[in-house]
Design a protein around this motif. Structure first.
Motif, mmCIF file in Angstrom:
data_model
loop_
_atom_site.group_PDB
_atom_site.id
_atom_site.type_symbol
_atom_site.label_atom_id
_atom_site.label_comp_id
_atom_site.label_asym_id
_atom_site.label_seq_id
_atom_site.Cartn_x
_atom_site.Cartn_y
_atom_site.Cartn_z
ATOM 1 N N ASP A 393 6.069 -5.874 -5.074
ATOM 2 C CA ASP A 393 5.811 -5.904 -6.514
ATOM 3 C C ASP A 393 4.461 -5.288 -6.868
ATOM 4 O OD1 ASP A 393 8.230 -7.132 -7.019
ATOM 5 O OD2 ASP A 393 7.392 -9.160 -6.879
ATOM 6 N N GLU A 394 3.541 -5.291 -5.906
ATOM 7 C CA GLU A 394 2.192 -4.772 -6.163
ATOM 8 C C GLU A 394 2.179 -3.263 -5.949
ATOM 9 O OE1 GLU A 394 -0.525 -7.036 -7.130
ATOM 10 O OE2 GLU A 394 1.400 -7.958 -7.555
ATOM 11 N N GLN A 395 2.665 -2.527 -6.935
ATOM 12 C CA GLN A 395 2.757 -1.079 -6.845
ATOM 13 C C GLN A 395 1.575 -0.408 -7.539
ATOM 14 O OE1 GLN A 395 5.484 0.954 -5.462
ATOM 15 N NE2 GLN A 395 5.769 -0.969 -4.373
ATOM 16 N N PHE A 396 1.207 0.781 -7.048
ATOM 17 C CA PHE A 396 0.035 1.488 -7.557
ATOM 18 C C PHE A 396 0.155 1.817 -9.042
ATOM 19 C CE2 PHE A 396 -2.502 5.514 -7.932
ATOM 20 C CZ PHE A 396 -3.742 4.936 -7.741
ATOM 21 N N TYR A 402 -2.531 -0.441 -16.095
ATOM 22 C CA TYR A 402 -3.552 -1.359 -16.603
ATOM 23 C C TYR A 402 -4.707 -0.572 -17.230
ATOM 24 C CZ TYR A 402 -7.417 -4.734 -16.486
ATOM 25 O OH TYR A 402 -8.491 -5.520 -16.806
ATOM 26 N N VAL A 403 -5.118 0.493 -16.549
ATOM 27 C CA VAL A 403 -6.185 1.330 -17.110
ATOM 28 C C VAL A 403 -5.689 2.029 -18.375
ATOM 29 C CG1 VAL A 403 -7.756 3.246 -16.675
ATOM 30 C CG2 VAL A 403 -7.176 1.677 -14.818
ATOM 31 N N TRP A 420 -5.427 8.396 -3.184
ATOM 32 C CA TRP A 420 -5.054 7.728 -4.428
ATOM 33 C C TRP A 420 -5.054 8.691 -5.606
ATOM 34 C CZ3 TRP A 420 -3.166 3.591 -2.579
ATOM 35 C CH2 TRP A 420 -3.783 2.920 -1.520
ATOM 36 N N TYR A 421 -5.808 9.764 -5.489
ATOM 37 C CA TYR A 421 -6.020 10.640 -6.637
ATOM 38 C C TYR A 421 -4.718 11.277 -7.128
ATOM 39 C CZ TYR A 421 -8.208 14.086 -9.670
ATOM 40 O OH TYR A 421 -8.574 14.825 -10.777
ATOM 41 N N PHE A 422 -3.884 11.780 -6.195
ATOM 42 C CA PHE A 422 -2.669 12.490 -6.602
ATOM 43 C C PHE A 422 -1.722 11.575 -7.364
ATOM 44 C CE2 PHE A 422 -3.659 15.099 -2.666
ATOM 45 C CZ PHE A 422 -4.239 16.123 -3.395
ATOM 46 N N GLY A 423 -1.542 10.354 -6.858
ATOM 47 C CA GLY A 423 -0.681 9.410 -7.564
ATOM 48 C C GLY A 423 -1.264 9.017 -8.903
ATOM 49 N N TYR A 424 -2.588 8.889 -8.963
ATOM 50 C CA TYR A 424 -3.235 8.505 -10.223
ATOM 51 C C TYR A 424 -2.995 9.565 -11.296
ATOM 52 C CZ TYR A 424 -6.312 6.009 -13.313
ATOM 53 O OH TYR A 424 -6.782 5.270 -14.369
ATOM 54 N N VAL A 425 -3.110 10.820 -10.904
ATOM 55 C CA VAL A 425 -2.904 11.907 -11.864
ATOM 56 C C VAL A 425 -1.500 11.837 -12.463
ATOM 57 C CG1 VAL A 425 -2.656 14.418 -12.067
ATOM 58 C CG2 VAL A 425 -4.617 13.450 -10.853
ATOM 59 N N THR A 510 -5.170 -1.609 -3.298
ATOM 60 C CA THR A 510 -6.084 -0.878 -4.169
ATOM 61 C C THR A 510 -6.693 -1.820 -5.200
ATOM 62 O OG1 THR A 510 -4.274 -0.266 -5.657
ATOM 63 C CG2 THR A 510 -4.860 1.306 -3.939
ATOM 64 N N GLN A 511 -7.754 -1.365 -5.816
ATOM 65 C CA GLN A 511 -8.383 -2.133 -6.880
ATOM 66 C C GLN A 511 -8.978 -1.185 -7.912
ATOM 67 O OE1 GLN A 511 -11.805 -4.415 -5.619
ATOM 68 N NE2 GLN A 511 -12.711 -2.717 -4.484
#
Length: 520
Positions: A393-396, A402-403, A420-425, A510-511
């Motif tokens: 359940d704790e998916q990126f 949230y942000v 993490w950067y590619f997924g964040y984009v 991650t956090q």
């Protein structure tokens, strides 16, 4: 014989002994693969959007944003060839970049792979074996897993099974050069998809060393050599980029694009078999159980090969296709670790086909034993599917959302690592370009990515996204979001003294932390 004139056993029907299947209309008898393909579709669609985009998928998406000519350039600096990224570029242009859409391209190629597996087994065995192979391929955990990922592995399997079918047709009819034309085109497409295609080519050559035509060994025929020369010519435009890439292995290693594969041990070979069938390495099992599965597969494969008395030894071809790439990579990995199960997914497709042939033969000796063997294989595969469908359940994406929900105008977002950067984009909806934290290394060298590997995707935006120090944020910044690994050590330490932490959200490993600056 026509395709529909075979009974379920693959033999011509005898008058007066028609089975229920044969009472169906002719058009219905031709559709027998459809239920299997429906099963393959359901297995791949289920849960295909449950997991968040991860680093490799995000890199595929960033690569696909370039034009085809720039994809050619950047993939020449990456560790994978360009064809999948070009197709993904066209796919996104036509169908958008929703999570369902971008993964559905792999779903489709995965379904196509099942169809080709049915076709291949139907050509080298019986329709009964083709049905069993289709069901086992439809549920093969590693095939399902990588038919749900925005990467090239399912596409590679499609090309290579198609090329193997073309090879079978040519072996039966060496004078029909059109089969070699198809073979050359499919192998070239696969070489432009993944470098491990060379292992499948090695398997085809090894098979032709064994099989003989009516008058001579097929491997000596000029047509075969000519087809491989065509492959080399079609691949030649990519060779300069590949050579350049090989000359910059040090940059790839420094960026973590290579060198991350763990060294192997004697356990690595059986563990890979377990990964193919269950998506776990099996090492938490008692050693008799752990060794039982790979040993059983080896015995079954050996029995299938020994009983293959046909002129063309096509069952031997299936065995070589399934096991030779794995064995070669295992041996090479003692010097240079290369053993990654997803790179060998194409060869794992051979396992259900071999098992289907074995089950088909066994049923003539003992129907109960055949049913028991089929049930056992299905049970193992279902365990693997359960592992695939289990999603934390704790998916990126939860962290990024949230942000997105709490972002305010002029906030800055800093991500600690390209992983993490590619997924964040992909998930970022704020309109703000995330920054990539690139502090100097301990020896004083630059911490920015190189021009090879993942760095090729972001270096052209260096002035916009790289942040070498937290103190170098633009003057007047009041709020900053820091995205990093949640485990110590802190990627961003030390945090400037005038920063005040407002909130922290931990999601899996991650956090994200929100800070106000300058006493705000």
């Amino acid at each position: 014989m026509k395709f529909h004139e075979f009974s379920i056993s693959g033999k011509a029907p005898v008058p007066g002994t028609a089975k229920p299947f044969q009472t169906f209309p002719v058009w219905a008898r031709k559709l027998w693969p459809l239920p299997i393909l429906l099963l393959a579709t359901l297995a791949r669609l289920y849960g295909s959007t449950a997991s968040a985009i991860w680093c490799d998928e995000g890199s595929s998406l960033l690569m696909s944003q370039y034009s085809p000519s720039l994809i050619w350039f950047h993939s020449a600096h990456d560790v994978h060839p360009p064809l999948y990224f070009v197709l993904l570029h066209a796919w996104i242009g036509a169908f958008g970049d929703s999570l369902f859409s971008i993964r559905f391209l792999s779903v489709l190629t995965g379904i196509g792979t099942v169809a080709l597996g049915i076709w291949l087994v139907y050509q080298v065995a019986t329709r009964y074996a083709a049905v069993v192979a289709g069901v086992l391929l439809a549920l093969l955990p590693i095939a399902v897993r990588y038919s749900q990922e925005v990467r090239m592995y399912a596409l590679m399997g499609l090309w290579l099974l198609g090329a193997t079918i073309a090879l079978v047709y040519w072996v039966r009819n060496p004078g029909r050069h059109r089969y070699l034309v198809i073979y050359a085109l499919l192998m070239t497409a696969s070489f432009y998809t993944h470098y491990f295609t060379g292992l499948c080519a090695l398997s085809h050559w090894a098979y032709l060393l064994i099989v003989r035509g009516e008058k001579q060994r097929l491997i000596t025929l000029p047509a075969w050599w000519g087809a491989n020369c065509v492959i080399a010519i079609l691949y030649a435009p990519w060779i300069p980029g590949l050579i350049d890439l090989l000359q910059h292995l040090d940059q790839l290693k420094a960026g973590g694009d290579i060198g991350w594969i763990s060294p192997i041990s004697m356990d690595s070979l059986p563990s890979t078999i377990w990964l193919f069938l269950t998506l776990t390495d099996g090492q938490d099992l008692k050693w008799p159980v752990y060794l039982a599965l790979p040993l059983a597969l080896a015995l079954v494969t050996g029995a299938v090969c020994l009983r293959d008395r046909s002129p063309y030894r096509f069952h031997v071809l299936l065995a070589i296709y399934a096991f030779l790439p794995l064995i070669v990579v295992f041996l090479v990995s003692w010097s240079v670790p290369l053993l990654v199960e997803r790179y060998l997914m194409f060869s794992a497709l051979g396992l259900p086909m071999i098992l289907a042939v074995a089950i088909d033969r066994m049923r003539h000796q003992s129907r109960y034993a055949a049913v028991a063997m089929l049930a056992t294989v299905l049970a193992v595969e279902l365990v693997g599917l359960r592992n695939d469908y289990h999603t934390d359940d704790e998916q990126f994406d939860k962290l990024v959302n949230y942000v997105n929900e709490n972002y305010q105008a002029n906030d800055r977002i800093v991500v600690s690592d390209l992983f993490w950067y590619f997924g964040y984009v992909y998930y970022n909806k704020t309109g703000s370009v995330p920054l990539l934290y690139t502090p100097p290394q301990a020896n004083g060298a630059s911490g920015r990515p190189g021009n090879y590997g993942f760095g090729t995707l972001v270096n052209n935006e260096a002035d916009k996204i790289y942040l070498d120090s937290l103190e170098k944020l633009p003057v007047g910044q009041t709020r900053v979001w820091l995205v990093s690994n949640s485990a110590p050590p802190d990627d961003f330490a030390p945090i400037p003294n005038n920063w005040n932490k407002v909130s922290t959200l931990k999601v899996g490993d991650t956090q994200v932390r929100l800070y106000t600056l300058g006493g705000q």
